[in-house]
Design a protein around this motif. Structure first.
Motif, PDB file in Angstrom:
ATOM      1  N   UNK A  32      19.821   1.735  -5.803  1.00  0.00           N
ATOM      2  CA  UNK A  32      19.038   2.757  -6.475  1.00  0.00           C
ATOM      3  C   UNK A  32      19.567   4.161  -6.184  1.00  0.00           C
ATOM      4  N   UNK A  33      19.946   4.412  -4.938  1.00  0.00           N
ATOM      5  CA  UNK A  33      20.489   5.741  -4.592  1.00  0.00           C
ATOM      6  C   UNK A  33      21.780   6.018  -5.349  1.00  0.00           C
ATOM      7  N   UNK A  34      22.674   5.023  -5.411  1.00  0.00           N
ATOM      8  CA  UNK A  34      23.920   5.218  -6.147  1.00  0.00           C
ATOM      9  C   UNK A  34      23.629   5.405  -7.630  1.00  0.00           C
ATOM     10  N   UNK A  35      22.729   4.601  -8.159  1.00  0.00           N
ATOM     11  CA  UNK A  35      22.371   4.722  -9.575  1.00  0.00           C
ATOM     12  C   UNK A  35      21.840   6.115  -9.896  1.00  0.00           C
ATOM     13  N   UNK A  36      20.954   6.632  -9.044  1.00  0.00           N
ATOM     14  CA  UNK A  36      20.410   7.976  -9.258  1.00  0.00           C
ATOM     15  C   UNK A  36      21.517   9.023  -9.275  1.00  0.00           C
ATOM     16  N   UNK A  37      22.442   8.907  -8.334  1.00  0.00           N
ATOM     17  CA  UNK A  37      23.542   9.868  -8.260  1.00  0.00           C
ATOM     18  C   UNK A  37      24.449   9.796  -9.494  1.00  0.00           C
ATOM     19  N   UNK A  38      24.567   8.594 -10.058  1.00  0.00           N
ATOM     20  CA  UNK A  38      25.447   8.398 -11.217  1.00  0.00           C
ATOM     21  C   UNK A  38      24.730   8.619 -12.547  1.00  0.00           C
ATOM     22  N   UNK A  39      23.392   8.664 -12.508  1.00  0.00           N
ATOM     23  CA  UNK A  39      22.636   8.842 -13.741  1.00  0.00           C
ATOM     24  C   UNK A  39      22.555   7.583 -14.592  1.00  0.00           C
ATOM     25  N   UNK A  40      22.599   6.424 -13.938  1.00  0.00           N
ATOM     26  CA  UNK A  40      22.464   5.144 -14.639  1.00  0.00           C
ATOM     27  C   UNK A  40      21.377   4.329 -13.944  1.00  0.00           C
ATOM     28  N   UNK A  41      21.052   3.192 -14.509  1.00  0.00           N
ATOM     29  CA  UNK A  41      20.025   2.341 -13.910  1.00  0.00           C
ATOM     30  C   UNK A  41      20.586   1.546 -12.739  1.00  0.00           C
ATOM     31  N   UNK A  42      19.690   1.092 -11.897  1.00  0.00           N
ATOM     32  CA  UNK A  42      20.061   0.234 -10.776  1.00  0.00           C
ATOM     33  C   UNK A  42      20.714  -1.045 -11.311  1.00  0.00           C
ATOM     34  N   UNK A  43      20.182  -1.562 -12.414  1.00  0.00           N
ATOM     35  CA  UNK A  43      20.726  -2.773 -13.015  1.00  0.00           C
ATOM     36  C   UNK A  43      22.161  -2.564 -13.477  1.00  0.00           C
ATOM     37  N   UNK A  44      22.457  -1.366 -13.991  1.00  0.00           N
ATOM     38  CA  UNK A  44      23.819  -1.089 -14.450  1.00  0.00           C
ATOM     39  C   UNK A  44      24.783  -1.070 -13.276  1.00  0.00           C
ATOM     40  N   UNK A  45      24.392  -0.450 -12.169  1.00  0.00           N
ATOM     41  CA  UNK A  45      25.251  -0.437 -10.982  1.00  0.00           C
ATOM     42  C   UNK A  45      25.474  -1.869 -10.498  1.00  0.00           C
TER      43      UNK A  45
END
Length: 123
Positions: A32-45
């Motif tokens: 979730x933290x990486x997803x937030x930083x990238x501007x994508x969903x957790x599922x996408x990461x």
């Protein structure tokens, strides 16, 4: 390396995804933290990390910036790229840099600097 179609993930895509996961975990970062930083969903990461989705060039760049690694680091284990030995000190430095980069105010950075300075004098 043949593909079924141009959108199918290759072994390189899967290895890059595994490397994203390894570096994310090295940084003690959640999906979730990486997803937030990238501007994508957790599922996408998660799809990137499992190789279910191919990572675009712009996303590769964003991932390397967030994780504070070189682009070549994502390709370790592909073709002739050898896996480097983990350097715990370098991993810790990258993690510290990540937290510094997340600071949003001058005062927070000053406090972080004071803590780091005090800790470095204890060694």
């Amino acid at each position: 390396m043949p593909r079924k179609n141009s959108r199918s993930a290759t072994e390189v895509d899967k290895q890059v995804g595994r490397n994203v996961r390894r570096y994310r975990k090295d940084m003690h970062m959640t999906l979730n933290e990486l997803a937030d930083q990238l501007g994508v969903s957790q599922q996408q990461v998660q799809k990137y990390e499992t190789g279910d989705s191919r990572i675009s060039a712009s996303m590769v760049l964003a991932i390397t910036e967030v994780l504070n690694i070189g682009i070549e680091d994502l390709f370790i284990g592909t073709s002739n790229q050898k896996t480097p030995k983990k350097n715990p000190l370098e991993t810790a430095r990258r993690e510290c840099q990540m937290w510094i980069d997340r600071a949003s105010s001058k005062e927070t950075l000053r406090q972080m600097a004071r803590v780091l300075k005090a800790m470095s004098q204890q060694e």
